[in-house]
Design a protein around this motif. Structure first.
Motif, mmCIF file in Angstrom:
data_model
loop_
_atom_site.group_PDB
_atom_site.id
_atom_site.type_symbol
_atom_site.label_atom_id
_atom_site.label_comp_id
_atom_site.label_asym_id
_atom_site.label_seq_id
_atom_site.Cartn_x
_atom_site.Cartn_y
_atom_site.Cartn_z
ATOM 1 N N GLU A 46 10.067 -11.798 8.653
ATOM 2 C CA GLU A 46 8.677 -11.364 8.806
ATOM 3 C C GLU A 46 8.657 -9.994 9.460
ATOM 4 N N CYS A 47 7.759 -9.169 8.976
ATOM 5 C CA CYS A 47 7.614 -7.822 9.554
ATOM 6 C C CYS A 47 6.127 -7.496 9.672
ATOM 7 N N THR A 48 5.381 -8.461 10.199
ATOM 8 C CA THR A 48 3.938 -8.321 10.344
ATOM 9 C C THR A 48 3.598 -7.406 11.517
ATOM 10 N N LYS A 49 2.671 -6.517 11.294
ATOM 11 C CA LYS A 49 2.209 -5.657 12.385
ATOM 12 C C LYS A 49 0.763 -6.004 12.737
ATOM 13 N N SER A 50 -0.024 -6.273 11.678
ATOM 14 C CA SER A 50 -1.427 -6.607 11.910
ATOM 15 C C SER A 50 -1.599 -8.122 11.821
ATOM 16 N N PRO A 51 -2.328 -8.715 12.786
ATOM 17 C CA PRO A 51 -2.506 -10.185 12.726
ATOM 18 C C PRO A 51 -3.331 -10.620 11.520
ATOM 19 N N LEU A 52 -4.017 -9.666 10.876
ATOM 20 C CA LEU A 52 -4.866 -10.015 9.733
ATOM 21 C C LEU A 52 -4.060 -10.271 8.463
ATOM 22 N N GLU A 53 -2.880 -9.712 8.422
ATOM 23 C CA GLU A 53 -2.101 -9.862 7.190
ATOM 24 C C GLU A 53 -0.648 -10.208 7.502
ATOM 25 N N LEU A 66 1.500 -10.154 -5.390
ATOM 26 C CA LEU A 66 1.467 -8.684 -5.332
ATOM 27 C C LEU A 66 2.417 -8.159 -4.256
ATOM 28 N N MET A 67 2.443 -8.864 -3.128
ATOM 29 C CA MET A 67 3.322 -8.490 -2.026
ATOM 30 C C MET A 67 4.790 -8.594 -2.460
ATOM 31 N N GLN A 68 5.083 -9.663 -3.206
ATOM 32 C CA GLN A 68 6.443 -9.879 -3.698
ATOM 33 C C GLN A 68 6.852 -8.762 -4.669
ATOM 34 N N GLU A 69 5.909 -8.359 -5.515
ATOM 35 C CA GLU A 69 6.196 -7.272 -6.468
ATOM 36 C C GLU A 69 6.461 -5.961 -5.730
ATOM 37 N N HIS A 70 5.622 -5.677 -4.735
ATOM 38 C CA HIS A 70 5.823 -4.438 -3.954
ATOM 39 C C HIS A 70 7.149 -4.462 -3.211
ATOM 40 N N PHE A 71 7.489 -5.623 -2.647
ATOM 41 C CA PHE A 71 8.751 -5.782 -1.914
ATOM 42 C C PHE A 71 9.936 -5.439 -2.819
ATOM 43 N N ASN A 72 9.929 -5.998 -4.029
ATOM 44 C CA ASN A 72 11.048 -5.786 -4.949
ATOM 45 C C ASN A 72 11.066 -4.383 -5.556
ATOM 46 N N GLU A 73 9.898 -3.883 -5.890
ATOM 47 C CA GLU A 73 9.864 -2.600 -6.606
ATOM 48 C C GLU A 73 9.869 -1.390 -5.670
ATOM 49 N N ASN A 74 9.083 -1.449 -4.590
ATOM 50 C CA ASN A 74 8.906 -0.243 -3.768
ATOM 51 C C ASN A 74 9.761 -0.196 -2.510
ATOM 52 N N TYR A 75 10.137 -1.347 -1.986
ATOM 53 C CA TYR A 75 10.842 -1.340 -0.701
ATOM 54 C C TYR A 75 12.352 -1.577 -0.857
ATOM 55 N N VAL A 76 12.730 -2.760 -1.293
ATOM 56 C CA VAL A 76 14.183 -3.041 -1.364
ATOM 57 C C VAL A 76 14.806 -2.643 -2.698
ATOM 58 N N GLY A 123 -9.760 -5.937 -7.565
ATOM 59 C CA GLY A 123 -8.863 -5.624 -6.441
ATOM 60 C C GLY A 123 -8.625 -6.836 -5.565
ATOM 61 N N TYR A 124 -9.722 -7.573 -5.278
ATOM 62 C CA TYR A 124 -9.617 -8.754 -4.423
ATOM 63 C C TYR A 124 -8.759 -9.837 -5.094
ATOM 64 N N MET A 125 -9.022 -10.042 -6.405
ATOM 65 C CA MET A 125 -8.265 -11.072 -7.132
ATOM 66 C C MET A 125 -6.782 -10.702 -7.213
ATOM 67 N N GLU A 126 -6.534 -9.434 -7.422
ATOM 68 C CA GLU A 126 -5.148 -8.958 -7.518
ATOM 69 C C GLU A 126 -4.449 -9.117 -6.159
ATOM 70 N N TYR A 127 -5.185 -8.788 -5.080
ATOM 71 C CA TYR A 127 -4.633 -8.851 -3.731
ATOM 72 C C TYR A 127 -4.291 -10.288 -3.329
ATOM 73 N N THR A 128 -5.160 -11.222 -3.723
ATOM 74 C CA THR A 128 -4.955 -12.616 -3.311
ATOM 75 C C THR A 128 -4.207 -13.435 -4.369
ATOM 76 N N ARG A 129 -3.779 -12.776 -5.431
ATOM 77 C CA ARG A 129 -3.116 -13.486 -6.541
ATOM 78 C C ARG A 129 -1.860 -14.226 -6.058
ATOM 79 N N GLY A 130 -1.797 -15.503 -6.381
ATOM 80 C CA GLY A 130 -0.603 -16.274 -6.027
ATOM 81 C C GLY A 130 0.382 -16.250 -7.183
ATOM 82 N N SER A 131 1.467 -16.989 -7.036
ATOM 83 C CA SER A 131 2.459 -17.040 -8.110
ATOM 84 C C SER A 131 1.970 -17.967 -9.218
ATOM 85 N N LYS A 132 2.365 -17.650 -10.446
ATOM 86 C CA LYS A 132 1.945 -18.448 -11.598
ATOM 87 C C LYS A 132 2.632 -19.813 -11.582
#
Lengths: 186, 152
Positions: free
Chosen positions: A34-41, A76-86, B24-33
């Motif tokens: 985990e590398c959370t900085k903001s408690p919101l995310e 989306l987070m997983q995609e960014h992790f794989n494509e943009n970070y690692v 944007g919201y749907m994309e941001y909260t999108r889970g795995s298929k």
């Protein structure tokens, strides 16, 4: 002549069996970060398919993990992790090679909890850095459970945090390792 | 610009902003298929998939990584970890190589019921190949579901 050959074969077989019994392994080790900085995310992921081999005789310890195997709650987070970070396509694996420096203080034949001082080299994103961690070895009914918690810096591994997300993503990554090892049978 | 036209432009812009925001919201909260309802990119058998990785890992990585693969093979082992999380190994029982299927958390009970040496088709996302001198080599699939159970 035949007798000598047979003796050599038996000796080699016995040696390899004995060596195999010194090794414990898993292919389903868990690595959480985990590398959370903001408690919101929350920015965290788990990999449940890491490989770990421990040689209890020498204390040598090895991990291997596929970067694509880290699962996030948000796709989306997983995609960014794989494509943009690692950059998983370029650097698909990460590994750790090291040893338990106080291995002689751990009694692998007696159930209990032991402190393990681990030292080694972590390769991630094409960069290799020295890592020191204090972990725990739990011996329970012939199995070895290896736990560790340590932190690394993304900047040490040439992973850049874009300024747009610098308020959400911490440069310091907390890593938790949980491996349930079983004896290796050849 | 007339008031009627201005109103139309305002409504159009508001609608566009709303759609963009919603997307944007749907994309941001999108889970795995859920892979049960997703078509496989490749359908293969365990032996062939392992062979492709063993013969040319780089080419196989480019072909299979992050793709949905439906693999048919014999159940070599079913491993349950401390958190009751299941991994199903497909492949030849005598060999050291296998396809390691890390089961989706929603489909764990099905994995528990699998019988050894039964033929099964498992669908998952390929995360890569791990080759080890001691432990053998494995093609790893994540978020797996059981597509079809077969005979022994």
């Amino acid at each position: 002549m035949k007798k000598i050959s047979l003796t050599i074969i038996v000796f080699v077989t016995v040696c390899s069996v004995l060596e195999a019994q010194d090794k414990f392994y898993t292919k389903t080790g868990k690595i959480f970060f985990e590398c959370t900085k903001s408690p919101l995310e929350k920015i965290e992921a788990t990999n449940k398919s890491s490989t770990c081999v421990l040689d209890i005789k020498t204390g040598r310890l090895q991990f291997a993990v596929l970067m694509r195997g880290f699962e996030f709650q948000r796709a989306l987070m997983q995609e960014h992790f794989n494509e943009n970070y690692v950059e998983s396509s370029k650097f698909p694996k990460s590994d750790f090679k090291g040893e338990i420096s106080n291995n002689n203080e751990i009694n692998y034949t007696k159930d209990g909890e032991y402190i393990a001082k681990v030292k080694g080299k972590l390769q991630l994103h094409g960069q290799t850095q020295d890592v020191d961690a204090i972990g725990k070895i739990i011996i329970k009914q012939g199995r070895v459970i290896a736990n560790a918690r340590f932190a690394i810096l993304l900047s040490d591994y040439n992973i850049r945090i874009p300024s747009l997300v610098s308020d959400k993503l911490s440069n310091s990554v907390n890593i938790i390792i949980d491996c349930n090892l079983e004896p290796f049978k050849d | 610009m007339q008031i009627g036209t201005k109103k139309k432009v305002f409504v159009a812009i508001s609608m566009m902003a709303l759609v963009a925001g919603l997307y944007g919201y749907m994309e941001y909260t999108r889970g795995s298929k859920d892979l049960l309802y997703t078509k496989a990119d490749y359908i293969t058998i365990a032996k062939d998939l392992i062979k492709e990785f063993e013969e040319n890992e780089k080419a196989a990585n480019e072909k299979f990584i992050n793709k949905i693969i439906a693999v048919n093979g014999s159940v070599k082992d079913v491993i349950k970890d401390g958190d009751k999380f299941y991994t199903v190994m497909l492949g030849d029982a005598a060999g050291t190589s296998s396809v390691r299927c890390s089961m989706d958390s929603n489909y764990q009970p099905e994995a528990a019921l699998l019988q050894l040496r039964r033929n099964v088709t498992i669908k998952g996302i390929c995360t890569g190949f791990n080759a080890d001198d001691l432990l053998g080599s494995d093609v790893i699939l994540n978020r797996c579901i059981i597509e079809k159970k077969g005979s022994e």
